[in-house]
Design a protein around this motif. Structure first.
Motif, PDB file in Angstrom:
ATOM      1  N   HIS A  88       0.917  -0.901   0.494  1.00 52.39           N
ATOM      2  CA  HIS A  88       0.194   0.247   0.117  1.00 52.39           C
ATOM      3  C   HIS A  88       0.878   1.072  -0.149  1.00 52.39           C
ATOM      4  CE1 HIS A  88      -3.374   2.736   1.923  1.00 52.39           C
ATOM      5  NE2 HIS A  88      -3.404   2.811   1.054  1.00 52.39           N
ATOM      6  N   PHE A  90       1.589   5.501  -1.337  1.00 53.14           N
ATOM      7  CA  PHE A  90       0.948   6.491  -1.220  1.00 53.14           C
ATOM      8  C   PHE A  90       1.512   8.038  -1.820  1.00 53.14           C
ATOM      9  CE2 PHE A  90      -0.540   5.606   2.550  1.00 53.14           C
ATOM     10  CZ  PHE A  90      -0.052   6.475   3.241  1.00 53.14           C
ATOM     11  N   LEU A 110      -8.112  -3.610  -0.185  1.00 50.52           N
ATOM     12  CA  LEU A 110      -7.588  -1.172  -0.416  1.00 50.52           C
ATOM     13  C   LEU A 110      -9.453  -1.338  -0.668  1.00 50.52           C
ATOM     14  CD1 LEU A 110      -4.467  -0.235  -1.441  1.00 50.52           C
ATOM     15  CD2 LEU A 110      -5.576  -0.744   1.322  1.00 50.52           C
ATOM     16  N   ARG A 112     -10.809   1.810  -2.046  1.00 52.64           N
ATOM     17  CA  ARG A 112     -10.242   3.668  -1.782  1.00 52.64           C
ATOM     18  C   ARG A 112     -11.498   4.498  -2.322  1.00 52.64           C
ATOM     19  NH1 ARG A 112      -3.551   1.803  -4.209  1.00 52.64           N
ATOM     20  NH2 ARG A 112      -3.781   3.561  -3.307  1.00 52.64           N
ATOM     21  N   HIS A 114     -12.505   8.915  -2.721  1.00 54.76           N
ATOM     22  CA  HIS A 114     -11.917  10.468  -2.112  1.00 54.76           C
ATOM     23  C   HIS A 114     -12.567  10.706  -1.179  1.00 54.76           C
ATOM     24  CE1 HIS A 114      -9.690  14.094  -3.519  1.00 54.76           C
ATOM     25  NE2 HIS A 114     -10.768  14.572  -3.061  1.00 54.76           N
ATOM     26  N   GLU A 150      -4.559   9.731   2.759  1.00 54.65           N
ATOM     27  CA  GLU A 150      -3.156   9.148   1.816  1.00 54.65           C
ATOM     28  C   GLU A 150      -2.661  10.505   2.313  1.00 54.65           C
ATOM     29  OE1 GLU A 150      -4.813   7.360  -1.439  1.00 54.65           O
ATOM     30  OE2 GLU A 150      -4.397   5.666  -0.384  1.00 54.65           O
ATOM     31  N   ASN A 164      -7.437  11.630  -0.757  1.00 55.20           N
ATOM     32  CA  ASN A 164      -7.422  10.692  -0.693  1.00 55.20           C
ATOM     33  C   ASN A 164      -8.247   9.369   0.575  1.00 55.20           C
ATOM     34  OD1 ASN A 164      -8.013  10.442  -3.561  1.00 55.20           O
ATOM     35  ND2 ASN A 164      -6.313  10.054  -4.790  1.00 55.20           N
ATOM     36  N   TYR A 165      -8.046   8.565   0.122  1.00 54.20           N
ATOM     37  CA  TYR A 165      -8.270   7.561   1.889  1.00 54.20           C
ATOM     38  C   TYR A 165      -8.504   6.141   0.987  1.00 54.20           C
ATOM     39  CZ  TYR A 165     -12.842   5.915   0.518  1.00 54.20           C
ATOM     40  OH  TYR A 165     -14.267   4.962   0.145  1.00 54.20           O
ATOM     41  N   SER A 166      -7.950   5.594   2.082  1.00 56.66           N
ATOM     42  CA  SER A 166      -7.847   4.030   2.034  1.00 56.66           C
ATOM     43  C   SER A 166      -8.718   3.794   3.031  1.00 56.66           C
ATOM     44  CB  SER A 166      -6.465   3.364   1.204  1.00 56.66           C
ATOM     45  OG  SER A 166      -6.183   3.860   0.118  1.00 56.66           O
ATOM     46  N   ARG A 168      -7.727  -0.475   4.724  1.00 64.27           N
ATOM     47  CA  ARG A 168      -6.685  -1.585   4.250  1.00 64.27           C
ATOM     48  C   ARG A 168      -7.278  -2.406   5.356  1.00 64.27           C
ATOM     49  NH1 ARG A 168      -1.916   0.980   5.400  1.00 64.27           N
ATOM     50  NH2 ARG A 168      -1.534   0.688   7.154  1.00 64.27           N
TER      51      ARG A 168
END
Length: 216
Positions: A88, A90, A110, A112, A114, A150, A164-166, A168
């Protein structure tokens, strides 16, 4: 003379008897009226039992798919993709990159998208809880499903900013190689959302399925 005296005595005796006979005892007392009316108890009307209030059914969480958006007064969050990766990574700035790798025998799953903070408060990643059910048999609980912004400070997002986000999670290599479905249950305060990827055989939430699944 004797006859005359006898006659007088007879007359006096008769007069005396008449006087005695005229005396009659009058019963002036009238009998007490006997109370015959019985007090009639008026039965109280039978109270109709009040039905216990039936608790309203908890509204089911919205069922979302990739391409949908979660939006409330605090944030707007798109649901862009689900992928399995070995690393992962970024970018946090033009010249800086952050990355994470899973432990041996695992890969990262993941989700993923925004994330836009619409509020005046910092939103910590810990305020967004997530549980993931993979292939209907394997549950990753909220303590092991990491929500990551991220950016360099990946544990929070500032007011009126967007990144952006994840989400995980680590899953065993065997499941990662045969990924069929993933059901994400995302909670923020008292709001709950289900994000469904693939074609799970059950629509039960991961929290319910965790009773029979293995927790990571």
């Amino acid at each position: 003379m004797k006859k005359t005296l006898s006659a007088i005595l007879a007359v006096l005796l008769a007069a005396l008897l008449c006087a005695c006979g005229s005396k009659t005892v009058e019963n002036t007392s009238s009998p007490e009226p006997t109370a015959t009316a019985e007090a009639t108890a008026t039965p109280s009307p039978t109270a109709t039992p009040t039905a216990e209030p039936t608790p309203e059914a908890t509204p089911s969480a919205p069922q979302l798919q990739l391409g949908d958006t979660i939006e409330n007064d605090n944030f707007k969050m798109t649901l862009n993709s689900v992928e399995v990766v070995d690393r992962h990574e970024f970018s946090t700035s033009e010249n800086s990159t952050m990355y994470f790798v899973p432990e041996n025998g695992y890969r990262f799953l993941l989700l993923r998208g925004h994330f836009e903070n619409k509020s005046t408060n910092v939103i910590p990643s810990s305020s967004i809880a997530c549980t993931v059910l993979v292939n209907d048999v394997f549950t990753v609980n909220c303590s092991r499903a990491e929500f990551v912004f991220e950016r360099e400070r990946n544990w929070e997002i500032d007011p009126f900013t967007d990144f952006n986000y994840s989400i995980r999670v680590s899953i065993p290599q065997k499941l990662a190689n045969d990924l069929k479905s993933a059901v994400y249950t995302i909670q923020f305060n008292d709001e709950t959302y289900n994000v469904i990827y693939g074609t799970p055989s059950t629509t039960s939430t991961s929290s319910e399925s965790s009773k029979t699944s293995n927790n990571v």
